[in-house]
Scaffold this active site. Sequence first.
Site, PDB file in Angstrom:
ATOM      1  N   LEU A 199      -2.612  -9.162   6.348  1.00  7.33           N
ATOM      2  CA  LEU A 199      -3.750  -9.356   6.440  1.00  7.33           C
ATOM      3  C   LEU A 199      -4.507  -8.525   6.989  1.00  7.33           C
ATOM      4  CD1 LEU A 199      -4.008 -12.779   8.289  1.00  7.33           C
ATOM      5  CD2 LEU A 199      -3.864 -12.734   6.034  1.00  7.33           C
TER       6      LEU A 199
ATOM      7  N   LYS B 218      -3.197  -1.667  15.517  1.00  8.42           N
ATOM      8  CA  LYS B 218      -1.398  -1.543  14.949  1.00  8.42           C
ATOM      9  C   LYS B 218      -0.607  -1.341  16.583  1.00  8.42           C
ATOM     10  CE  LYS B 218      -2.500  -1.772  10.837  1.00  8.42           C
ATOM     11  NZ  LYS B 218      -1.278  -3.546   9.825  1.00  8.42           N
TER      12      LYS B 218
ATOM     13  N   TYR C 261      -1.320  -4.537  -0.081  1.00 13.58           N
ATOM     14  CA  TYR C 261      -0.318  -4.443  -0.244  1.00 13.58           C
ATOM     15  C   TYR C 261       0.610  -5.953  -0.041  1.00 13.58           C
ATOM     16  CZ  TYR C 261       0.840   0.152   0.801  1.00 13.58           C
ATOM     17  OH  TYR C 261       1.088   1.930   0.988  1.00 13.58           O
TER      18      TYR C 261
ATOM     19  N   TYR D 242       0.048   2.250   9.751  1.00 11.30           N
ATOM     20  CA  TYR D 242      -0.179   3.810   9.347  1.00 11.30           C
ATOM     21  C   TYR D 242      -0.510   4.306   9.760  1.00 11.30           C
ATOM     22  CZ  TYR D 242      -3.255   7.114   6.295  1.00 11.30           C
ATOM     23  OH  TYR D 242      -2.786   8.189   5.631  1.00 11.30           O
TER      24      TYR D 242
ATOM     25  N   VAL E 106      -5.228   2.907  -2.889  1.00 13.72           N
ATOM     26  CA  VAL E 106      -6.855   2.406  -2.444  1.00 13.72           C
ATOM     27  C   VAL E 106      -6.619   0.564  -2.393  1.00 13.72           C
ATOM     28  CG1 VAL E 106      -8.898   2.555  -3.935  1.00 13.72           C
ATOM     29  CG2 VAL E 106      -7.017   4.367  -3.770  1.00 13.72           C
TER      30      VAL E 106
ATOM     31  N   TYR F  32      -8.378   5.911  13.026  1.00 12.62           N
ATOM     32  CA  TYR F  32      -7.299   5.021  13.313  1.00 12.62           C
ATOM     33  C   TYR F  32      -6.461   5.808  13.440  1.00 12.62           C
ATOM     34  CZ  TYR F  32      -4.824   2.297   9.479  1.00 12.62           C
ATOM     35  OH  TYR F  32      -4.250   0.957  10.008  1.00 12.62           O
TER      36      TYR F  32
HETATM   37  P1  NAD Z   1      -6.469  -5.906   1.458  1.00 11.94           P
HETATM   38  O1  NAD Z   1      -7.308  -5.843   1.478  1.00 11.94           O
HETATM   39  O2  NAD Z   1      -6.209  -5.500  -0.161  1.00 11.94           O
HETATM   40  O3  NAD Z   1      -5.838  -7.475   1.695  1.00 11.94           O
HETATM   41  C1  NAD Z   1      -5.877  -8.603   2.328  1.00 11.94           C
HETATM   42  C2  NAD Z   1      -5.345  -9.352   1.849  1.00 11.94           C
HETATM   43  O4  NAD Z   1      -5.329 -10.507   3.545  1.00 11.94           O
HETATM   44  C3  NAD Z   1      -5.674 -10.229   1.361  1.00 11.94           C
HETATM   45  O5  NAD Z   1      -4.805 -10.896   0.704  1.00 11.94           O
HETATM   46  C4  NAD Z   1      -6.834 -11.018   1.711  1.00 11.94           C
HETATM   47  O6  NAD Z   1      -7.036 -12.438   0.950  1.00 11.94           O
HETATM   48  C5  NAD Z   1      -6.283 -11.546   2.592  1.00 11.94           C
HETATM   49  N1  NAD Z   1      -7.249 -12.274   4.240  1.00 11.94           N
HETATM   50  C6  NAD Z   1      -8.388 -11.658   4.750  1.00 11.94           C
HETATM   51  N2  NAD Z   1      -8.422 -12.012   5.531  1.00 11.94           N
HETATM   52  C7  NAD Z   1      -7.362 -13.059   5.363  1.00 11.94           C
HETATM   53  C8  NAD Z   1      -7.737 -14.294   6.219  1.00 11.94           C
HETATM   54  N3  NAD Z   1      -8.372 -14.955   7.675  1.00 11.94           N
HETATM   55  N4  NAD Z   1      -6.935 -15.770   5.996  1.00 11.94           N
HETATM   56  C9  NAD Z   1      -6.202 -15.407   4.800  1.00 11.94           C
HETATM   57  N5  NAD Z   1      -6.124 -14.372   4.091  1.00 11.94           N
HETATM   58  C10 NAD Z   1      -7.219 -13.212   4.181  1.00 11.94           C
HETATM   59  O7  NAD Z   1      -5.356  -5.141   1.956  1.00 11.94           O
HETATM   60  P2  NAD Z   1      -4.691  -4.563   2.302  1.00 11.94           P
HETATM   61  O8  NAD Z   1      -4.721  -3.230   2.607  1.00 11.94           O
HETATM   62  O9  NAD Z   1      -3.458  -4.429   1.507  1.00 11.94           O
HETATM   63  O10 NAD Z   1      -4.101  -4.214   4.128  1.00 11.94           O
HETATM   64  C11 NAD Z   1      -2.794  -5.172   3.667  1.00 11.94           C
HETATM   65  C12 NAD Z   1      -2.440  -4.869   5.226  1.00 11.94           C
HETATM   66  O11 NAD Z   1      -1.669  -3.245   4.634  1.00 11.94           O
HETATM   67  C13 NAD Z   1      -2.713  -4.400   6.430  1.00 11.94           C
HETATM   68  O12 NAD Z   1      -1.958  -4.797   7.614  1.00 11.94           O
HETATM   69  C14 NAD Z   1      -3.758  -2.484   6.991  1.00 11.94           C
HETATM   70  O13 NAD Z   1      -3.329  -2.478   7.805  1.00 11.94           O
HETATM   71  C15 NAD Z   1      -1.537  -2.256   6.459  1.00 11.94           C
HETATM   72  N6  NAD Z   1      -1.567  -0.615   5.326  1.00 11.94           N
HETATM   73  C16 NAD Z   1      -2.538  -0.089   4.499  1.00 11.94           C
HETATM   74  C17 NAD Z   1      -2.519   1.038   4.071  1.00 11.94           C
HETATM   75  C18 NAD Z   1      -3.701   1.523   2.844  1.00 11.94           C
HETATM   76  O14 NAD Z   1      -4.001   2.364   2.842  1.00 11.94           O
HETATM   77  N7  NAD Z   1      -4.673   0.118   2.659  1.00 11.94           N
HETATM   78  C19 NAD Z   1      -1.873   1.997   3.881  1.00 11.94           C
HETATM   79  C20 NAD Z   1      -1.032   1.352   5.261  1.00 11.94           C
HETATM   80  C21 NAD Z   1      -0.244  -0.180   5.829  1.00 11.94           C
END
Ligand code: NAD
Length: 393
Positions: free
Chosen positions: A139, A244, A53, A225, A274, A235
């Site tokens: 993050l 959350k 995201y 989420y 994904v 979750y």
């Molecule tokens: P992702 O794993 O694709 O991205 C995580 C990002 O965080 C990456 O850019 C990574 O480099 C960075 N990161 C991790 N640890 C770090 C640190 N210590 N310092 C700096 N950067 C760091 O994850 P995502 O699924 O895109 O999740 C992002 C947000 O979206 C989260 O809050 C997640 O809960 C939320 N979300 C995800 C989904 C889903 O289905 N994937 C759905 C709803 C909400």
Amino acid sequence: MIIKPKVRGFICITAHPKGCAANVQEQIDFIRSRAPLRNGPRKVLVIGASTGYGLAARIAAGFGGKAATVGVFFERPSTNGRCASAGWYNSAAFERKARREGLYAKSINGDAFSKPVKDRVIRVLKDEVGPVDLVIYSLAAPRREHPETGVLHKSVLKPIGESFSGPTIDTDRGIIKEIHLPPASKRDIGDTVAVMGGEDWEMWMNRLGEAGLLEEGCRSVAFSYVGPEQTWPIYKWGTIGRAKHDLAKVCQRIDASLRSNGGMAFISVNKAVVTQASAAIPIVPLYISILFRVMKERGLHEGCIEQLYRLYATQLYNDSSANLDEAGRIRIDDWEMKPEVQNAVAKLWKQATNENLKEITDYAGYKKEFLKLFGFGIPGVDYGAPCDPEVVF
Ligand code: NAD
């Protein structure tokens, strides 16, 4: 060297630089196929900007709104001829393409939870960008070393109160299996809240505010989420749900503080997609495989970039105010949560077995998306050609 996928459980330890660049280009092309953002963000800080995201938030702001972007992430560069991580390649490709377009783009690789990385970002903003008008907090981290106490907190995905048993896909073997998760300890809950809750988001906003780097009217958004009942034990009601919940509480404080200068903070509830983070959550591969089939059949399928475009165009930068739910959150998971979608998912969820997994779910689509996260399986990329794993910014 020839780079091939090496999948180990829910991660792939290799990544393809050209494939990752093609993935970024695909997202840019999507944004270009949509109307440009009117009155969109101009100077954007994305924390967690390299994958999922956060990457989509950066691409949509840069290529949809011509915004200057500063991206923070924690990725592995290539060393000793080994592949860098996908987020490294994605970010290098983004910077290259943004600059070619005349857009300002700066990336900071390091631990966003730490004071030195916050200091570096503040320096860059002061010297090169000026106050930001949008901060995206995206993050998803497995651990956080607390910048004040030095304690290392590790986040866990566990139910709270009682153990949980349920089906998931063993992605190594392509079969449905039962997982059993013990209930979280008090410490597990506290640790997960420390990593994935709101404390660090608030620290960022406070530091930016104190440094005079929040533009009048600045908005900030963090992602959450909700999902359907099948996922709630691990979750919504589990350790991550607790984190959350904390994020949402902190959002109210950040919102109050931004409002004093004409701004706002939001939680945006996004759909299940994904990503490297979601692939690690038990149940999710099976749920997403079913969801993808149902949403694709109805023409409602979206990935991160479609979601982020919709967030900006229809909620944050529309001509009126954002459309919020009863808890004050933006809901771009609205299509996922449509009753017709969830009824169809619930039906297939009950029917899914090892014998019919490939027919009644979109497991093939799930696997394709998973490999794509690491730059594999993208049309037009010559995976047989030698490729230099070292990519510099
Ligand atoms: P992702 O794993 O694709 O991205 C995580 C990002 O965080 C990456 O850019 C990574 O480099 C960075 N990161 C991790 N640890 C770090 C640190 N210590 N310092 C700096 N950067 C760091 O994850 P995502 O699924 O895109 O999740 C992002 C947000 O979206 C989260 O809050 C997640 O809960 C939320 N979300 C995800 C989904 C889903 O289905 N994937 C759905 C709803 C909400």
